[in-house]
Write a protein that holds these residues in place. Sequence first.
Motif, short mmCIF file in Angstrom:
data_model
loop_
_atom_site.label_atom_id
_atom_site.label_comp_id
_atom_site.label_asym_id
_atom_site.label_seq_id
_atom_site.Cartn_x
_atom_site.Cartn_y
_atom_site.Cartn_z
N GLU A 77 -7.47 47.92 48.34
CA GLU A 77 -6.50 47.14 47.57
C GLU A 77 -5.63 46.30 48.48
O GLU A 77 -5.36 45.12 48.21
N GLU A 78 -5.23 46.87 49.61
CA GLU A 78 -4.41 46.13 50.56
C GLU A 78 -5.18 44.93 51.11
O GLU A 78 -4.63 43.84 51.25
N LEU A 81 -5.45 42.24 48.33
CA LEU A 81 -4.16 41.55 48.16
C LEU A 81 -3.92 40.58 49.30
O LEU A 81 -3.38 39.49 49.11
N HIS A 84 -5.88 37.55 48.54
CA HIS A 84 -5.15 36.79 47.51
C HIS A 84 -4.04 35.95 48.15
O HIS A 84 -3.92 34.74 47.88
N HIS A 85 -3.22 36.57 49.00
CA HIS A 85 -2.11 35.85 49.62
C HIS A 85 -2.62 34.78 50.58
O HIS A 85 -2.02 33.70 50.70
N GLU A 176 0.57 37.70 40.50
CA GLU A 176 -0.28 38.60 41.28
C GLU A 176 -1.44 39.07 40.40
O GLU A 176 -1.25 39.34 39.21
#
Length: 249
Positions: A77-78, A81, A84-85, A176
């Motif tokens: 998940e990290e 994310l 994504h960023h 998000e």
Amino acid sequence: MYYCCGVTDKGVMPHNEDAMLINGSVMDSGSSEQMLKEPFLAAVSDGVSGERSGELASKMCLELLRDKGFTGGGDLEEKLLSVHHGLADYSESDPETHNMQATICGIAVDGEKRIFTFNVGDSRLYRYRGGRIKQISRDQSLVQLLIDEGAITTEERRTHVHRNIIFPVLGNVKSEPTIDIAELEGGMEYGDLLLLCTDGLSDYVSVLDMEEILEMPKNLKTRLHLLMDKALGNGSKDNITVIAVAYGE
């Protein structure tokens, strides 16, 4: 050992906004066949229609994930994310790519042969076992929400007026995404196939057609091309990407 085969094609579109990741290789055209040892990643990504630079978003999405490295499911998940960023930051730095976004759907097999599934958007993961196919991922879309609420039937999904509306995906600068991650219940058995695909395939090939093609006594690469041909023959007007992962072949 795992045998992995993937195909990505622009279909009837002028360019390909899909991409695929198999282990360390990211491709937006052609096919790939690899024998893989764990740990490894396999994923498909689709640049969101209507947003700028969809073809860049999907390829960059998978390259960013690949470059994060994968050893286990604990930090998936990290990593996603962070992807994504990374997409959002890049898109805000250039007006030509502003708010570029991409779906992702994939599997991560760790060193202990545990299989983790991950999904953002409406690309899909299926498991083919014993002649039957089952959807593993859940579409993050308005029509799926309507199906869950009983407002429309599964058969109405393909022609629904809002079928292209999906929830925030990777790179969205305003929201998000929700990242669905789970360990694959039941894992993989000898003879199983895991099938990853973008909606250019899943929207145009029924479960029954998938089962009929996958049970043919042909090599896996040929069967994937037959799935693609079926989607195009049924009127797919989107790019098409499909990856199959076999255990024990």
